[in-house]
Structure formats: structure tokens, C-alpha cells
Write an enzyme that holds these catalytic residues in place. Structure first.
Site, mmCIF file in Angstrom:
data_model
loop_
_atom_site.group_PDB
_atom_site.id
_atom_site.type_symbol
_atom_site.label_atom_id
_atom_site.label_comp_id
_atom_site.label_asym_id
_atom_site.label_seq_id
_atom_site.Cartn_x
_atom_site.Cartn_y
_atom_site.Cartn_z
ATOM 1 C CG LEU A 15 -1.960 -1.139 1.285
ATOM 2 C CD1 LEU A 15 -2.864 -0.963 2.501
ATOM 3 C CD2 LEU A 15 -2.805 -1.197 0.013
ATOM 4 C CB SER A 150 -6.711 -1.521 10.016
ATOM 5 O OG SER A 150 -7.426 -2.681 9.630
ATOM 6 C CE1 TYR A 165 -2.364 -4.799 11.330
ATOM 7 C CE2 TYR A 165 -4.721 -5.263 11.411
ATOM 8 C CZ TYR A 165 -3.637 -4.656 10.809
ATOM 9 O OH TYR A 165 -3.839 -3.883 9.684
ATOM 10 C CE LYS A 169 -2.347 -1.097 11.292
ATOM 11 N NZ LYS A 169 -1.461 -0.061 10.715
ATOM 12 C CB THR A 200 -1.422 -6.163 -0.687
ATOM 13 O OG1 THR A 200 -1.468 -7.202 0.307
ATOM 14 C CG2 THR A 200 -2.206 -4.955 -0.195
#
Length: 261
Positions: A15, A150, A165, A169, A200
Site C-alpha cells: 500500500l 485499519s 494487531y 490499529k 495486496t
């Protein structure tokens, strides 16, 4: 983005690389690509510059894309990288904190060293990147900082387990709002861009032999598909440019409707 100097972390691929490409397509000619390995950052800078110069109407002499090695988990490494960028460009108008890592472990099994490193990169790295940007932007009275959060800051992903995670975020999302208010009167804006599931290069590799997970993610997204990296181009240009000059402390989600339901 014409006339603006931009910096993007984690931009050698994925990204971050697409954000740099979006800036180029919007008229920016001064871009610093920061990534952990300087060789990869330099290679990405060369490829991106070659692509830009090959486009009809590009002014080759004005394109200045540099690659810099930077470990965002280290404050001194971030400070050193910024010093090099300012030496090269003389100013800094837009910064995107895109460097980040994601791992899937059950909470009971998550290795402590991996968890600490994830927070060092995703949370501390975003903070170091934003703070160093503000040190240069506040004196010039303007600047835009975009922190890549995110949709995981607002929802709990399934079926994969990724509690640290998600928490990291959520921290980045709230960090953007907090810094936005703190620096609101200085001319420096801070916003969060929250992608949903994106196809991705990394995710395509993950899906190899595991197509069932991709189908689950698509089924949970109202639009019925995953996004392409370029689907974030308009959003990042909007937040980084003067098109959003009265926008600060905002989270812009680009998730195909995932967080609506």
C-alpha cells in the site's frame, strides 16, 4: 499535489508504494520512500521514477524520488531519515505513516517478543513518524499527516485471530484524533485512513492454497469483494492534499462497507 514534498513509510512495496504512485499521478514530484531495507527503498524509488518519466507529459527533470532506510520502531532512525529528507527537499508537506505488520496468533499463544515488536512498529512507529513530521511542519504553519489505521480498529476480524494487531490499529486511530486536536491551531492536520481487506501482493501470497479464507472475507464484505490497492488512491490524495484543508481528526474508511454492518 503539485509543488508538495511527501514522505511515505513502508513504501518499498504494498500500500505504501501505491500511495507514492497516487501522489505522482496527482502532480507530486518530490517523494521520499522510507522502508526498513535501504536497498529496497532505493529500488522502489528508481522503479517509480522510471514509471513516472515514461508517462506522456512527465517532466523528467523535475522528478525527485529518493529511497531511505528507516526502522520506524527506532526514534533515532526516524529522526535521521527526516533529516535526510529535509536536506533533499527543504520542506515537508505531506507524510503518510504506512509502515506496519500483521500477524495471526491465538492470544494464548502469541509470542511476547513478536507482540512487543508489532506494537513498536504499528503504534510507536506511527507516533515517531507523526511527531517528527510535526516538528518540521509546525514552524512552516502547514502540513498533512495521514496515519494508516485499519477497519480492524473498529471491528473484530474473523476467522483469523489477531488481537494485538486490532488493538494496535485502534491505538493508531485514536492517536490521529488526539494529535489532530493537539496541533489543530498550528496548521498541521492529522487524519486516519482505514483500509478494509485489500488484494495486496502479500495477501495474494497468503491466499495461495487457502482460497477459503478469501471467500469468507469477501462474503463478509457487503460489496462482495476485496479492494485493490489503487482503490485507496483517491482517499490518500484527498487527505494529504489541500482538498481536505478543513478536515482533521477524521477517520476515512475504505472497506467496501464492512464496518457498516
Amino acid at each position: 499535489m503539485e509543488g508538495k514534498a511527501c514522505l511515505v513509510t513502508g513504501a518499498a512495496r504494498g500500500l505504501g508504494y501505491e500511495f507514492c504512485r497516487a501522489f505522482l499521478q496527482s502532480g507530486c514530484t518530490s517523494i521520499a520512500i522510507l522502508d526498513l531495507k535501504e536497498s529496497e527503498a532505493n529500488n522502489a524509488a528508481e522503479v517509480l521514477a522510471s514509471e513516472a518519466r515514461a508517462q506522456e507529459g512527465s517532466e523528467a527533470n523535475n522528478i525527485n524520488i529518493i529511497g531511505i532506510g528507516c526502522d520506524v520502531a527506532s526514534e533515532t532512525s526516524v529522526q535521521s531519515a527526516y533529516s535526510k529528507v529535509l536536506d533533499a527537499f527543504g520542506r515537508l508537506d505531506a507524510v503518510v505513516a504506512s509502515a506496519g505488520i500483521a500477524e495471526n496468533y491465538l492470544a494464548l499463544d502469541y509470542p511476547v517478543d513478536r507482540m512487543k515488536y508489532l506494537y513498536d512498529v504499528n503504534v510507536h512507529g506511527a507516533f515517531y513518524t507523526a511527531r517528527e513530521a510535526a516538528k518540521y511542519m509546525i514552524p512552516q504553519g502547514s502540513g498533512s499527516i495521514v496515519l494508516i489505521a485499519s477497519m480492524s480498529a473498529s471491528i473484530v476480524n474473523v476467522p483469523q485471530a489477531q488481537t494485538p494487531y486490532n488493538a494496535s490499529k485502534a491505538a493508531v486511530k485514536h492517536m490521529a484524533g488526539s494529535l489532530a486536536v493537539e496541533w489543530a491551531k498550528t496548521g498541521v492536520r492529522v487524519n486516519a485512513l482505514s483500509p478494509g481487506y485489500m488484494l495486496t501482493e502479500l495477501s495474494r501470497t497468503v491466499f495461495a492454497g487457502h482460497e477459503e479464507r478469501k471467500k469468507v472475507w469477501e462474503s463478509l464484505t457487503p460489496m462482495g469483494k476485496m479492494g485493490e490497492p489503487e482503490d485507496l488512491s483517491g482517499a490518500v490524495v484527498f487527505l494529504a492534499s489541500d482538498a481536505s484543508k478543513f478536515v482533521t481528526g477524521t477517520e476515512l474508511r475504505v472497506d467496501g462497507g464492512y464496518t457498516v454492518v
